[in-house]
Design an enzyme around this catalytic site. Structure first.
Site, PDB file in Angstrom:
ATOM      1  N   LEU A 104      -0.906  16.933 -13.965  1.00 14.35           N
ATOM      2  CA  LEU A 104      -0.333  16.339 -15.346  1.00 14.35           C
ATOM      3  C   LEU A 104       0.557  17.156 -16.000  1.00 14.35           C
ATOM      4  O   LEU A 104       1.878  16.723 -16.391  1.00 14.35           O
ATOM      5  CB  LEU A 104      -1.552  16.114 -16.079  1.00 14.35           C
ATOM      6  CG  LEU A 104      -1.505  15.694 -17.474  1.00 14.35           C
ATOM      7  CD1 LEU A 104      -0.851  14.186 -17.673  1.00 14.35           C
ATOM      8  CD2 LEU A 104      -2.481  15.640 -18.423  1.00 14.35           C
ATOM      9  N   THR A 105       0.471  18.620 -16.245  1.00 14.19           N
ATOM     10  CA  THR A 105       1.217  19.290 -17.173  1.00 14.19           C
ATOM     11  C   THR A 105       2.728  19.559 -16.283  1.00 14.19           C
ATOM     12  O   THR A 105       2.882  19.459 -15.141  1.00 14.19           O
ATOM     13  CB  THR A 105       0.657  20.735 -17.141  1.00 14.19           C
ATOM     14  OG1 THR A 105      -0.753  20.703 -17.379  1.00 14.19           O
ATOM     15  CG2 THR A 105       1.450  21.658 -17.859  1.00 14.19           C
ATOM     16  N   GLU A 106       3.762  19.667 -17.166  1.00 13.05           N
ATOM     17  CA  GLU A 106       5.161  19.957 -16.879  1.00 13.05           C
ATOM     18  C   GLU A 106       5.625  20.921 -17.877  1.00 13.05           C
ATOM     19  O   GLU A 106       4.962  21.487 -18.809  1.00 13.05           O
ATOM     20  CB  GLU A 106       5.995  18.735 -16.993  1.00 13.05           C
ATOM     21  CG  GLU A 106       5.310  17.641 -15.966  1.00 13.05           C
ATOM     22  CD  GLU A 106       6.383  16.203 -16.310  1.00 13.05           C
ATOM     23  OE1 GLU A 106       7.350  16.177 -17.070  1.00 13.05           O
ATOM     24  OE2 GLU A 106       5.991  15.369 -15.544  1.00 13.05           O
TER      25      GLU A 106
ATOM     26  N   PHE B 203      -5.024  17.921  -9.402  1.00 16.70           N
ATOM     27  CA  PHE B 203      -4.598  16.848 -10.557  1.00 16.70           C
ATOM     28  C   PHE B 203      -3.393  17.260 -11.193  1.00 16.70           C
ATOM     29  O   PHE B 203      -3.530  18.502 -11.673  1.00 16.70           O
ATOM     30  CB  PHE B 203      -5.692  16.902 -11.632  1.00 16.70           C
ATOM     31  CG  PHE B 203      -5.760  16.178 -12.780  1.00 16.70           C
ATOM     32  CD1 PHE B 203      -5.415  14.810 -12.821  1.00 16.70           C
ATOM     33  CD2 PHE B 203      -5.400  16.753 -13.971  1.00 16.70           C
ATOM     34  CE1 PHE B 203      -5.304  13.840 -13.754  1.00 16.70           C
ATOM     35  CE2 PHE B 203      -5.324  15.885 -14.961  1.00 16.70           C
ATOM     36  CZ  PHE B 203      -5.247  14.474 -14.962  1.00 16.70           C
TER      37      PHE B 203
ATOM     38  N   ARG C 294     -27.641  53.241 -16.911  1.00 17.18           N
ATOM     39  CA  ARG C 294     -26.689  54.299 -17.287  1.00 17.18           C
ATOM     40  C   ARG C 294     -27.614  54.926 -18.476  1.00 17.18           C
ATOM     41  O   ARG C 294     -27.950  54.445 -19.300  1.00 17.18           O
ATOM     42  CB  ARG C 294     -25.465  53.317 -18.153  1.00 17.18           C
ATOM     43  CG  ARG C 294     -24.463  54.398 -18.504  1.00 17.18           C
ATOM     44  CD  ARG C 294     -23.758  55.295 -17.752  1.00 17.18           C
ATOM     45  NE  ARG C 294     -22.891  56.243 -18.712  1.00 17.18           N
ATOM     46  CZ  ARG C 294     -22.477  57.143 -18.184  1.00 17.18           C
ATOM     47  NH1 ARG C 294     -22.608  57.640 -16.917  1.00 17.18           N
ATOM     48  NH2 ARG C 294     -21.602  58.094 -18.710  1.00 17.18           N
TER      49      ARG C 294
ATOM     50  N   GLN D 229     -29.952  50.804 -30.217  1.00 18.64           N
ATOM     51  CA  GLN D 229     -30.010  49.240 -31.059  1.00 18.64           C
ATOM     52  C   GLN D 229     -28.757  48.435 -30.884  1.00 18.64           C
ATOM     53  O   GLN D 229     -28.760  47.147 -30.896  1.00 18.64           O
ATOM     54  CB  GLN D 229     -30.663  49.581 -32.265  1.00 18.64           C
ATOM     55  CG  GLN D 229     -30.973  48.018 -32.772  1.00 18.64           C
ATOM     56  CD  GLN D 229     -31.903  48.509 -34.215  1.00 18.64           C
ATOM     57  OE1 GLN D 229     -31.489  49.058 -35.020  1.00 18.64           O
ATOM     58  NE2 GLN D 229     -33.045  47.940 -34.121  1.00 18.64           N
TER      59      GLN D 229
ATOM     60  N   GLN E 207     -17.573  46.073 -22.754  1.00 17.65           N
ATOM     61  CA  GLN E 207     -17.814  47.371 -23.766  1.00 17.65           C
ATOM     62  C   GLN E 207     -19.120  48.209 -23.273  1.00 17.65           C
ATOM     63  O   GLN E 207     -19.364  49.235 -23.467  1.00 17.65           O
ATOM     64  CB  GLN E 207     -17.736  46.587 -24.935  1.00 17.65           C
ATOM     65  CG  GLN E 207     -18.074  47.558 -26.231  1.00 17.65           C
ATOM     66  CD  GLN E 207     -16.845  48.415 -26.493  1.00 17.65           C
ATOM     67  OE1 GLN E 207     -15.550  48.077 -25.834  1.00 17.65           O
ATOM     68  NE2 GLN E 207     -16.712  49.568 -26.958  1.00 17.65           N
TER      69      GLN E 207
ATOM     70  N   GLU F 167      -7.195  22.484 -19.264  1.00 13.58           N
ATOM     71  CA  GLU F 167      -7.614  21.342 -19.255  1.00 13.58           C
ATOM     72  C   GLU F 167      -7.992  20.864 -20.819  1.00 13.58           C
ATOM     73  O   GLU F 167      -8.960  20.383 -21.227  1.00 13.58           O
ATOM     74  CB  GLU F 167      -9.240  21.219 -18.413  1.00 13.58           C
ATOM     75  CG  GLU F 167      -8.964  21.061 -17.187  1.00 13.58           C
ATOM     76  CD  GLU F 167     -10.135  20.702 -16.345  1.00 13.58           C
ATOM     77  OE1 GLU F 167     -10.854  19.647 -16.751  1.00 13.58           O
ATOM     78  OE2 GLU F 167     -10.374  20.886 -15.094  1.00 13.58           O
TER      79      GLU F 167
HETATM   80  C1  LIG Z   1      -4.061  29.058 -14.113  1.00 12.43           C
HETATM   81  C2  LIG Z   1      -3.815  27.450 -14.641  1.00 12.43           C
HETATM   82  C3  LIG Z   1      -4.021  26.555 -13.953  1.00 12.43           C
HETATM   83  C4  LIG Z   1      -3.891  25.281 -14.440  1.00 12.43           C
HETATM   84  N1  LIG Z   1      -4.164  24.058 -13.703  1.00 12.43           N
HETATM   85  C5  LIG Z   1      -3.458  22.801 -14.114  1.00 12.43           C
HETATM   86  C6  LIG Z   1      -4.025  21.516 -13.246  1.00 12.43           C
HETATM   87  O1  LIG Z   1      -4.532  21.855 -12.158  1.00 12.43           O
HETATM   88  N2  LIG Z   1      -3.397  20.485 -13.626  1.00 12.43           N
HETATM   89  C7  LIG Z   1      -2.627  20.483 -14.800  1.00 12.43           C
HETATM   90  O2  LIG Z   1      -2.237  19.217 -15.079  1.00 12.43           O
HETATM   91  N3  LIG Z   1      -2.447  21.515 -15.526  1.00 12.43           N
HETATM   92  C8  LIG Z   1      -2.925  22.539 -15.283  1.00 12.43           C
HETATM   93  N4  LIG Z   1      -2.614  23.758 -16.076  1.00 12.43           N
HETATM   94  C9  LIG Z   1      -1.937  23.572 -17.331  1.00 12.43           C
HETATM   95  C10 LIG Z   1      -2.685  23.883 -18.448  1.00 12.43           C
HETATM   96  O3  LIG Z   1      -3.586  22.573 -18.552  1.00 12.43           O
HETATM   97  C11 LIG Z   1      -1.813  23.964 -19.813  1.00 12.43           C
HETATM   98  O4  LIG Z   1      -1.394  25.248 -19.680  1.00 12.43           O
HETATM   99  C12 LIG Z   1      -2.424  23.781 -21.164  1.00 12.43           C
HETATM  100  O5  LIG Z   1      -2.794  22.485 -21.204  1.00 12.43           O
HETATM  101  C13 LIG Z   1      -1.488  24.155 -22.430  1.00 12.43           C
HETATM  102  O6  LIG Z   1      -0.469  23.679 -21.962  1.00 12.43           O
HETATM  103  P1  LIG Z   1       0.819  24.973 -22.266  1.00 12.43           P
HETATM  104  O7  LIG Z   1       0.465  26.068 -21.476  1.00 12.43           O
HETATM  105  O8  LIG Z   1       2.227  24.172 -22.035  1.00 12.43           O
HETATM  106  O9  LIG Z   1       0.726  25.381 -23.704  1.00 12.43           O
HETATM  107  P2  LIG Z   1       1.405  24.820 -25.179  1.00 12.43           P
HETATM  108  O10 LIG Z   1       0.930  23.494 -25.175  1.00 12.43           O
HETATM  109  O11 LIG Z   1       2.704  25.330 -25.048  1.00 12.43           O
HETATM  110  O12 LIG Z   1       0.341  25.748 -26.183  1.00 12.43           O
HETATM  111  C14 LIG Z   1       0.678  27.168 -26.544  1.00 12.43           C
HETATM  112  C15 LIG Z   1      -0.088  27.606 -27.658  1.00 12.43           C
HETATM  113  O13 LIG Z   1      -0.102  26.260 -28.746  1.00 12.43           O
HETATM  114  C16 LIG Z   1      -1.143  25.547 -29.201  1.00 12.43           C
HETATM  115  N5  LIG Z   1      -1.133  24.506 -29.591  1.00 12.43           N
HETATM  116  C17 LIG Z   1      -0.021  23.606 -29.025  1.00 12.43           C
HETATM  117  N6  LIG Z   1      -0.090  22.308 -29.667  1.00 12.43           N
HETATM  118  C18 LIG Z   1      -1.044  22.644 -30.635  1.00 12.43           C
HETATM  119  C19 LIG Z   1      -1.457  21.453 -31.849  1.00 12.43           C
HETATM  120  N7  LIG Z   1      -1.205  20.212 -31.599  1.00 12.43           N
HETATM  121  N8  LIG Z   1      -2.396  22.199 -32.356  1.00 12.43           N
HETATM  122  C20 LIG Z   1      -3.032  23.505 -32.293  1.00 12.43           C
HETATM  123  N9  LIG Z   1      -2.561  24.367 -31.434  1.00 12.43           N
HETATM  124  C21 LIG Z   1      -1.423  23.625 -30.564  1.00 12.43           C
HETATM  125  C22 LIG Z   1      -2.141  25.875 -27.863  1.00 12.43           C
HETATM  126  O14 LIG Z   1      -3.488  25.682 -28.148  1.00 12.43           O
HETATM  127  C23 LIG Z   1      -1.716  27.096 -27.470  1.00 12.43           C
HETATM  128  O15 LIG Z   1      -2.424  28.167 -27.979  1.00 12.43           O
HETATM  129  C24 LIG Z   1      -2.966  25.215 -15.637  1.00 12.43           C
HETATM  130  C25 LIG Z   1      -2.668  26.324 -16.362  1.00 12.43           C
HETATM  131  C26 LIG Z   1      -2.914  27.508 -16.007  1.00 12.43           C
HETATM  132  C27 LIG Z   1      -2.594  28.655 -16.705  1.00 12.43           C
END
Ligand SMILES: Cc1cc2nc3c(=O)[nH]c(=O)nc-3n(C[C@H](O)[C@H](O)[C@H](O)COP(=O)(O)OP(=O)(O)OC[C@H]3O[C@@H](n4cnc5c(N)ncnc54)[C@H](O)[C@@H]3O)c2cc1C
Ligand SMILES: Cc1cc2nc3c(=O)[nH]c(=O)nc-3n(C[C@H](O)[C@H](O)[C@H](O)COP(=O)(O)OP(=O)(O)OC[C@H]3O[C@@H](n4cnc5c(N)ncnc54)[C@H](O)[C@@H]3O)c2cc1C
Lengths: 264, 386
Positions: B124-126, B122, B267, B278, B337, B364
């Site tokens: 979506l992300t860029e 899937f 352990r 505890q 831990q 996701e």
């Molecule tokens: C191993 C891996 C596999 C992946 N697989 C897929 C895939 O199969 N398909 C796909 O489409 N994508 C995939 N992704 C992308 C993934 O869904 C995104 O990395 C994720 O949605 C976050 O986007 P970003 O990394 O750009 O972080 P950013 O959006 O830049 O976020 C950075 C930080 O800011 C916070 N933040 C951003 N906006 C807000 C807000 N409005 N309010 C509060 N906090 C906010 C975020 O929670 C995060 O902590 C994958 C990512 C990884 C690492």
């Protein structure tokens, strides 16, 4: 292509009981499982079906609860399971067993390819597969470790022999027996498990497979086992090796092994 | 806890458990180390019918819905959340097709996906559109019966190994989110290639790559639903697939609890098993409570989705995902831990579980984004009642 896989129920552990009169195994349900080699035979058949099409039928001769291993085979997605079962078959040696199984295959599920395990872990003779091939007049390849190709009514397999491997081409119909190294057996699939919930094997007796009654069971078995016993354990001396540290203890062990010429 | 599984559901869980013990446990450390893709294991998964659980029966699946998928992903992730992801991310890539595909599209692809012969992804992300998925820039320009795709998707799970990709691209920039469209793009289509494979903290057996589109021509018959529906396809996909991430997280957590409990009873320090202290007992108790609570929220969410009685379940789905993944993180940190120094060593499974757990809070929709959605829905619900 019709593939028949012969599978045998064997004791699951070493705590087995023997019949004091016939010296045959008393086979009870709880401690029974499928002969491990036969899982590889089933996997071989299923892979051939995947690659070349066809039907896979599992056949076993045994008591009524041997249907358990046919259920395992159904779980692994064989198309059908046949239980050869009746008091008249009891006490069979390898000659009678292979005659009975070959009669059933001929009558109930004619085969282009018959696959057996290399050996059963209880009886341990490795004779049933070869026996079946003789009764049916089919070619035989034992200890097969790879299926290379099936084409033009021929099967090409690799078998392990001492000091190397051989590629063998035989005309179908044929019997092969397989080693464990041929594949990794699959587990029972989800659909297979659904199906086996209400699976009943087709059960056939001596009459149904139209066999010669003098060739089956105890009567048809020239082999009779006189005595079954567990060999006495030999008593061995032992000595505790002392030393300051591991290196010193290891040195003493090594010295002892060299001195007694156990290693050179 | 009794979850009243049907006979079929019990068989799914039992099969997944046996599968993981037999084919995944012996090799999980090796795949984690090398980062290789588990081709052989995936093939066996297909043979065991573990790839088509959520796919409708008419298309060769088992028709056991999101809940069936949840059970299998949980059981296998107890052993390895990385190897299991090959199948779970295929589910993410397949939901768009199940939810929005037409009959031909479904007939063409679903049976192969169900048998494990086809892997999906899937996209979506860029680079500049993560949480802010609405600002994607990959373009799909109409040219006769074709659309010409240009742009790059980042961090796509199953990138390079998948045969089929659901890609969200902009077809009409002036319409914002309403100007996006979902395309089914097959591997091997001209102009479609992959960037390098990422070197990751955890889920290392999973392949993560860029998807690169350079004048890639995709026929209009590969559109899911219709032009302009891209964002809706993506959001509803996530609502259906987040329980899968939650199940992965729950499995990792439950697996870590099992390992920590076993270790604590073996352990010995100060002359007794550390499980007699505890401080350790309370950690174990907290882990167990949270794992069970996570399971309860997830199972009920999955059943709610499958029941089709509730039209909008974005809140529940986000809750299950955020809750289970937070539990996974806390539980695995505590497992390390309890293992002490051994927990920090690769010879023991705890550190891998901790590394694997982290991703479940990120992809996701990060847990921050999930919380945004939950709150948004809460407020909407109140306003709706007025
Ligand atoms: C191993 C891996 C596999 C992946 N697989 C897929 C895939 O199969 N398909 C796909 O489409 N994508 C995939 N992704 C992308 C993934 O869904 C995104 O990395 C994720 O949605 C976050 O986007 P970003 O990394 O750009 O972080 P950013 O959006 O830049 O976020 C950075 C930080 O800011 C916070 N933040 C951003 N906006 C807000 C807000 N409005 N309010 C509060 N906090 C906010 C975020 O929670 C995060 O902590 C994958 C990512 C990884 C690492
Ligand atoms: C302790 C003991 C000693 C024995 N010694 C002898 C002996 O010396 N000579 C002798 O003739 N018999 C002997 N038997 C009897 C022998 O075990 C049975 O005849 C048995 O049915 C076949 O022989 P096997 O177990 O050696 O099988 P093997 O020939 O080792 O089995 C090879 C393959 O044949 C197939 N096969 C074997 N049995 C069956 C079956 N019942 N149904 C379907 N497929 C099957 C399976 O594919 C199996 O993997 C002995 C039995 C016991 C318990």
């Amino acid at each position: 292509m019709n593939i028949v896989v012969c599978i045998k129920q064997v004791p699951a552990n070493t705590h087995v009981k023997m019949d004091p009169v016939t010296h045959t195994l008393i086979r009870d349900r709880s401690g029974s499982t499928i002969n491990p080699y036969d899982l590889h035979a089933l996997e071989t058949a299923l892979q051939i079906r995947e690659n070349y099409g066809g039907r896979v039928t599992a056949v076993t001769m045994g008591p009524p609860h041997a249907s358990d291993i046919l259920k395992t085979a159904v779980g692994m997605t064989v198309d059908d399971g046949i239980l050869i079962c009746g008091r008249e078959f009891a006490g069979a040696d390898t000659l009678a067993t292979s005659y009975t199984i070959s009669s059933a295959i001929k009558k109930v599920c004619p085969a282009d390819l018959i696959i057996c395990g290399k050996i059963a872990i209880d009886g341990d003779t490795a004779q049933v597969g070869p026996g079946i091939s003789q009764w049916l007049g089919m070619s035989l390849v034992c200890n097969v470790i790879k299926i290379e190709k099936i084409e033009d009514k021929k099967i090409i397999v690799k078998r392990a022999v001492e000091g190397g491997n051989e590629l063998v081409s035989v005309t179908l119909p044929a019997v092969i027996t397989v080693d464990k190294s041929i594949n990794v057996p699959r587990i029972e699939s989800i659909k297979g498990r659904f199906k086996k919930c209400d699976f009943e094997p087709k059960t056939v007796n001596a009459e149904a497979i139209e066999c010669d009654l003098t060739k089956i069971g105890l009567n048809g078995s020239p082999t009779s086992v006189f005595k079954v016993f567990i060999p006495e354990r030999q008593k061995a001396d032992h000595e505790l090796i002392e030393g300051k540290n591991v290196a010193e203890k290891a040195q003493k062990v090594a010295d002892f092994l060299f001195e007694s010429k156990l290693i050179v | 806890m009794e979850y009243f599984l049907s006979e079929k559901e019990k068989i799914v869980a039992e099969t997944a458990r046996e599968f993981a013990e037999k084919y995944i446990r012996p090799v999980r450390a090796e795949y984690d180390e090398t980062g290789e893709f588990p081709w052989e294991i995936l093939k066996k998964m297909g043979q065991a019918d573990l790839c088509g659980i959520y796919i409708p029966e008419e298309y060769g699946g088992l028709g056991l819905g999101v809940f069936g998928l949840t059970l299998a992903v949980e059981e296998m992730s107890k052993v390895c959340g990385g190897i299991t992801l090959a199948m779970a991310a295929t589910a993410l890539g397949t939901f768009p097709l199940i939810l929005y595909g037409n009959k031909e599209q479904k007939e063409k692809y679903l049976p192969k996906i169900a048998s494990g012969d086809m892997i999906c992804a899937f996209g979506l992300t860029e680079a500049n559109a993560g949480s802010d998925a609405g600002s994607i820039a990959t373009r799909a320009d109409k040219d006769g019966d074709y659309y010409v795709l240009n742009g790059t998707k980042t961090w796509i799970t199953n990138g390079g190994v998948a045969d089929l990709y659901t890609v969200i691209a902009v077809t009409d920039k002036s319409k914002g989110a309403r100007g996006t469209t979902a395309f089914l793009v097959e591997k091997g289509t001209e102009g479609f290639s992959f960037g390098r494979k990422e070197n990751k903290m955890g889920i290392r057996a999973s392949s993560t790559t860029e998807l690169v589109f350079e004048n890639c021509r995709v026929h209009k018959s590969q559109i899911l639903s219709r032009e302009g529906m891209g964002f809706i396809v993506a959001m509803n996909t996530l609502c259906n697939s987040r329980p899968g991430v939650a199940a992965q997280a729950l499995g990792i957590a439950a697996g870590a609890l099992d390992e920590a409990l076993k270790f604590s009873m073996e352990r010995k320090q100060f002359g007794s098993p550390i499980s007699s202290f505890q401080a350790i007992q309370h950690m174990l108790a907290d882990m167990a409570m949270e794992v069970e609570a996570a399971r309860a929220i997830l199972y009920q969410t999955a059943r709610t989705i499958d029941s089709k009685k509730q039209k909008n379940f974005s809140k529940e789905s986000a809750m299950a995902k955020a809750f289970c993944s937070d539990v996974a993180m806390r539980t695995t940190v505590n497992a390390v831990q309890i293992f002490g120094g051994s927990g920090y060593m690769k010879d023991y499974p705890a550190e891998k579980m901790m590394r694997d757990a982290k991703i479940t809070q990120i992809y996701e929709g990060t847990n921050q984004i999930c919380r945004n959605e939950i709150a948004l829905q809460l407020i909407k619900d109140v306003k709706g009642k007025k």
